[in-house]
Design an enzyme around this catalytic site. Structure first.
Site, PDB file in Angstrom:
ATOM      1  N   ASP A 143       0.846  -1.199   0.000  1.00 10.64           N
ATOM      2  CA  ASP A 143       0.000   0.000   0.000  1.00 10.64           C
ATOM      3  C   ASP A 143       0.881   1.249   0.000  1.00 10.64           C
ATOM      4  O   ASP A 143       2.014   1.217   0.479  1.00 10.64           O
ATOM      5  CB  ASP A 143      -0.830   0.104   1.284  1.00 10.64           C
ATOM      6  CG  ASP A 143      -1.734  -1.074   1.498  1.00 10.64           C
ATOM      7  OD1 ASP A 143      -2.020  -1.777   0.529  1.00 10.64           O
ATOM      8  OD2 ASP A 143      -2.138  -1.259   2.662  1.00 10.64           O
TER       9      ASP A 143
HETATM   10  N1  URA Z   1      -1.250  -5.848   4.090  1.00 16.53           N
HETATM   11  C1  URA Z   1      -1.712  -4.598   4.047  1.00 16.53           C
HETATM   12  O1  URA Z   1      -2.728  -4.286   4.646  1.00 16.53           O
HETATM   13  N2  URA Z   1      -1.031  -3.685   3.338  1.00 16.53           N
HETATM   14  C2  URA Z   1       0.120  -3.965   2.679  1.00 16.53           C
HETATM   15  O2  URA Z   1       0.721  -3.083   2.061  1.00 16.53           O
HETATM   16  C3  URA Z   1       0.589  -5.284   2.730  1.00 16.53           C
HETATM   17  C4  URA Z   1      -0.117  -6.214   3.440  1.00 16.53           C
END
Ligand code: URA
Length: 251
Positions: A116
């Site tokens: 993310d």
């Molecule tokens: N889980 C999440 O919530 N975000 C990420 O970037 C990776 C795993």
């Protein structure tokens, strides 16, 4: 068949054009000027075929600088917060952390899965589609470890719930595979995932009534994010680093 027999060859102008050094005409001008040098000798003929071996980056100079890593490259990148794993979204992109010329590469570099925008840590990029698929294939079981900071204190039952293999995320109809949890203190823990669902870590903690305020991936398979790889920096991976992804934890 010998290994040498499998080495792909490419026309010099095609190789360099595919690596973003310019059009084939521009490459012709570079070679004509003696600015493409292999093993100390100028290559003046831009249509000659060159064996594309990983050591070309050590053996070839272009306009006075070592050649970029040839096709078949895999990088580890320390993704900083605030950049997106996308080729085309608005705002800062992980690809913007690489040299400009690399954005013109064909085959292009792609991220191996995504983090993310507000997650930091170890991110792999490769132009090797077969390797990418091998890393993300469920049967490879390449685990990913995340360091999590939470808004509220842990209740104490989270590790058991995550390990149960029965936790259902909102809007899904298949329970999560078991997740290992290591509690560091009241609001900090590490979780190790064996699959990668959308926003999985954030949604797991939401499912147990908490909220993730910090998320950082520090291990993929047996490969740890190197302590000396600063946020925003990247490194070309050698065979041993790639093998570590498929191996157990590093000693
Ligand atoms: N889980 C999440 O919530 N975000 C990420 O970037 C990776 C795993």
């Amino acid at each position: 068949m010998s290994k040498a027999g499998k080495t792909p060859t490419l026309r010099l102008d095609r190789l360099l054009a595919n690596m973003g050094y310019g059009s084939r005409r521009e490459i012709g001008l570079l070679t004509g000027a003696g600015l493409v040098v292999l093993d100390g000798a100028a290559l003046r003929d831009s249509d000659q075929r060159i064996p594309v071996t990983p050591d070309l980056a050590q053996r070839m100079m272009v306009d006075g600088a070592p050649l970029d890593p040839p096709p078949g490259v895999t990088l580890m990148l320390h993704k900083p917060l605030g950049v997106t794993c996308s080729h085309k979204e608005a705002g800062p992109l992980v690809y913007g952390l690489l040299p400009d010329r690399w954005r013109r590469r064909d085959p292009a570099l792609s991220t191996v899965g995504r983090l993310d925008k507000e997650t930091s840590g170890l991110l792999l990029l490769t132009d090797d589609g077969a390797l990418l698929h091998r890393i993300i294939a469920p049967k490879s079981n390449v685990a990913k470890r995340y360091q999590v900071t939470l808004d509220r204190p842990l209740k104490g039952n989270e590790a058991a719930i995550f390990a149960s293999g029965t936790l259902m995320l909102e809007g899904e109809d298949k329970p999560l595979l078991p997740v290992e949890t290591e509690v560091h203190d009241e609001t900090r823990a590490a979780v190790t995932l064996h699959e990668g669902r959308y926003h999985q870590v954030r949604r797991m903690f939401a499912a147990v009534g908490n909220h993730v305020v910090g998320l950082h991936r520090d291990r993929i398979g047996g490969l740890d994010l190197p302590a000396d790889l600063e946020a925003g920096a990247y490194r070309v991976m050698d065979e041993a680093a790639i093998a570590a992804v498929f191996g157990g934890a590093q000693a």
